[in-house]
Design a protein around this motif. Structure first.
Motif, short mmCIF file in Angstrom:
data_model
loop_
_atom_site.label_atom_id
_atom_site.label_comp_id
_atom_site.label_asym_id
_atom_site.label_seq_id
_atom_site.Cartn_x
_atom_site.Cartn_y
_atom_site.Cartn_z
N LYS A 1 0.16 -18.64 -8.89
CA LYS A 1 1.27 -18.96 -9.79
C LYS A 1 1.76 -17.75 -10.60
N GLY A 2 0.84 -16.89 -11.01
CA GLY A 2 1.23 -15.77 -11.87
C GLY A 2 1.61 -14.50 -11.14
N ALA A 3 1.65 -14.55 -9.82
CA ALA A 3 1.85 -13.31 -9.05
C ALA A 3 3.31 -12.90 -8.95
N ILE A 4 3.52 -11.60 -8.77
CA ILE A 4 4.83 -11.03 -8.51
C ILE A 4 4.65 -9.97 -7.42
N ALA A 5 5.63 -9.87 -6.53
CA ALA A 5 5.56 -8.87 -5.46
C ALA A 5 6.97 -8.49 -5.05
N TYR A 6 7.07 -7.53 -4.16
CA TYR A 6 8.37 -7.14 -3.60
C TYR A 6 8.24 -7.07 -2.08
N VAL A 7 9.23 -7.61 -1.39
CA VAL A 7 9.19 -7.68 0.08
C VAL A 7 10.58 -7.42 0.64
N GLY A 8 10.62 -7.11 1.93
CA GLY A 8 11.90 -6.99 2.61
C GLY A 8 12.61 -8.34 2.64
N LEU A 9 13.92 -8.31 2.67
CA LEU A 9 14.72 -9.53 2.60
C LEU A 9 14.37 -10.52 3.70
N GLY A 10 13.99 -10.03 4.87
CA GLY A 10 13.64 -10.90 5.98
C GLY A 10 12.38 -11.70 5.77
N PHE A 11 11.62 -11.41 4.71
CA PHE A 11 10.38 -12.13 4.44
C PHE A 11 10.52 -13.15 3.31
N VAL A 12 11.73 -13.38 2.85
CA VAL A 12 11.97 -14.38 1.81
C VAL A 12 12.20 -15.74 2.47
N ASP A 13 11.39 -16.72 2.10
CA ASP A 13 11.57 -18.08 2.59
C ASP A 13 11.30 -19.06 1.46
N ASP B 1 0.84 -1.19 0.00
CA ASP B 1 0.00 0.00 0.00
C ASP B 1 0.88 1.25 0.00
N THR B 2 0.29 2.36 -0.44
CA THR B 2 1.07 3.58 -0.66
C THR B 2 1.56 4.24 0.62
N ASN B 3 1.06 3.79 1.77
CA ASN B 3 1.52 4.34 3.05
C ASN B 3 2.79 3.62 3.55
N SER B 4 3.19 2.61 2.80
CA SER B 4 4.32 1.77 3.20
C SER B 4 5.67 2.37 2.78
N GLY B 5 6.65 2.27 3.65
CA GLY B 5 8.00 2.69 3.30
C GLY B 5 8.60 1.80 2.24
N THR B 6 8.19 0.53 2.23
CA THR B 6 8.65 -0.40 1.20
C THR B 6 8.14 0.04 -0.16
N TYR B 7 6.89 0.47 -0.21
CA TYR B 7 6.34 1.02 -1.46
C TYR B 7 7.13 2.24 -1.90
N GLU B 8 7.41 3.13 -0.95
CA GLU B 8 8.14 4.37 -1.27
C GLU B 8 9.51 4.05 -1.89
N THR B 9 10.21 3.08 -1.30
CA THR B 9 11.53 2.70 -1.82
C THR B 9 11.42 2.12 -3.21
N PHE B 10 10.46 1.21 -3.40
CA PHE B 10 10.25 0.57 -4.71
C PHE B 10 9.85 1.62 -5.75
N ASN B 11 8.98 2.52 -5.36
CA ASN B 11 8.50 3.55 -6.27
C ASN B 11 9.64 4.46 -6.73
N GLU B 12 10.56 4.74 -5.82
CA GLU B 12 11.67 5.64 -6.15
C GLU B 12 12.77 4.94 -6.94
N LEU B 13 13.17 3.74 -6.49
CA LEU B 13 14.32 3.07 -7.10
C LEU B 13 13.99 2.28 -8.36
N VAL B 14 12.77 1.80 -8.46
CA VAL B 14 12.40 0.96 -9.61
C VAL B 14 11.46 1.70 -10.57
#
Length: 275
Positions: free
Chosen positions: A194-206, A154-167
């Motif tokens: 199966k068709g989804a794509i997302a971006y998450v903080g490294l600590g959420f990769v499993d 969501d747009t209130n997220s700092g993760t969104y802000e980083t992705f929006n700026e860098l990518v």
């Protein structure tokens, strides 16, 4: 007799105030980023083991809401997965808050897909094209003939802000994109779709998802600390002024500098500020 009763009443009131003040001093209220949330929770568990009289409350309402809580003085620590904006700084100052940043860890934004997805690597240009709707099928990127399900924070997220700026370079995300409120929700959506794509903080990769190489580089400790991975960032805890040395808030926001704090951060999949 009347004088004695008055004195007793005054002493009782003073005692009650002292107890309430001491109790308030032993409370730590934290709000903000869902990315920094796991670090704050693990720090809280560790801290309470050694300070059982300290009450720590943690909310994960997003980086933007964490700043609002700090501005409103409803939290002691605001977790942010991006730096505070100039407008937020001004709002802090206008409300008598002096924001101080504490960098507690480093992170990389992992671009994740379902483990069944054949695609292994994307460029920044590819990712931007997916999120802006220019590429809508995985077959355009060497994958199966399958519609891409775009998942964003969501747009209130700092993760969104980083992705929006860098990518995205602040380009608009496609209208049919799905927005989720946390890293965990993004991971779950990718794992079950199966068709989804997302971006998450490294600590959420499993093992439930597959991180993609970006520009041929996988997100990991080495690629992030070397500056090679292109979607990396520091993680912050903000306080109102520099906390009193030796106090609970000071001890908490400097825990990342201790060997125990560094171990906690590493165990969570993030990268310590110092080794």
């Amino acid at each position: 007799m009347k004088t004695k009763n008055i004195i007793k009443a005054i002493l009782s009131a003073l005692f009650l105030s002292a107890v309430q003040y001491a109790s308030a001093e032993r409370n730590i209220i934290i709000d903000g980023s869902t990315t920094v949330g796991p670090i704050a929770k693990a720090f809280a568990d560790f801290y309470k083991e050694n300070h059982p009289d300290v009450n720590i409350t943690i909310s994960e309402s997003g980086s933007g809401n964490g700043v609002k809580s700090l501005i409103n003085k409803s939290c002691n620590i605001a977790n942010l997965s991006r730096f505070m904006k100039e407008s937020e700084f001004k709002s802090c100052v206008a409300n008598g808050v002096s924001p101080v940043a504490h960098v507690v860890a480093f992170d990389g934004l992992a671009v994740i897909v379902n483990p069944q997805n054949k695609v292994q690597s994307l460029t920044l240009e590819d990712i931007a094209a997916i999120y802006t709707g220019k590429i809508s099928n995985w077959k355009e990127l060497g994958g199966d003939d399958l519609k891409i399900v775009v998942v964003s924070r969501d747009t209130n997220s700092g993760t969104y802000e980083t992705f929006n700026e860098l990518v995205l370079k602040k380009a608009k995300i496609a209208k049919d994109a799905e927005y989720v409120g946390s890293n965990g929700q993004a991971r779950t959506r990718v794992n079950t779709t199966k068709g989804a794509i997302a971006y998450v903080g490294l600590g959420f990769v499993d093992d439930s998802v597959k991180p993609l190489s970006v520009e041929g580089i996988l997100p990991n400790k080495k690629s992030i600390t070397s500056g090679r991975y292109p979607i990396a960032r520091p993680l912050f805890m903000f306080t109102d002024g520099y906390p009193k040395m030796g106090g609970d808030i000071f001890n908490f926001v400097t825990l990342h500098l201790s060997s125990e704090g560094r171990e906690i951060i590493s165990d969570l999949g993030y990268i310590p500020v110092c080794e």
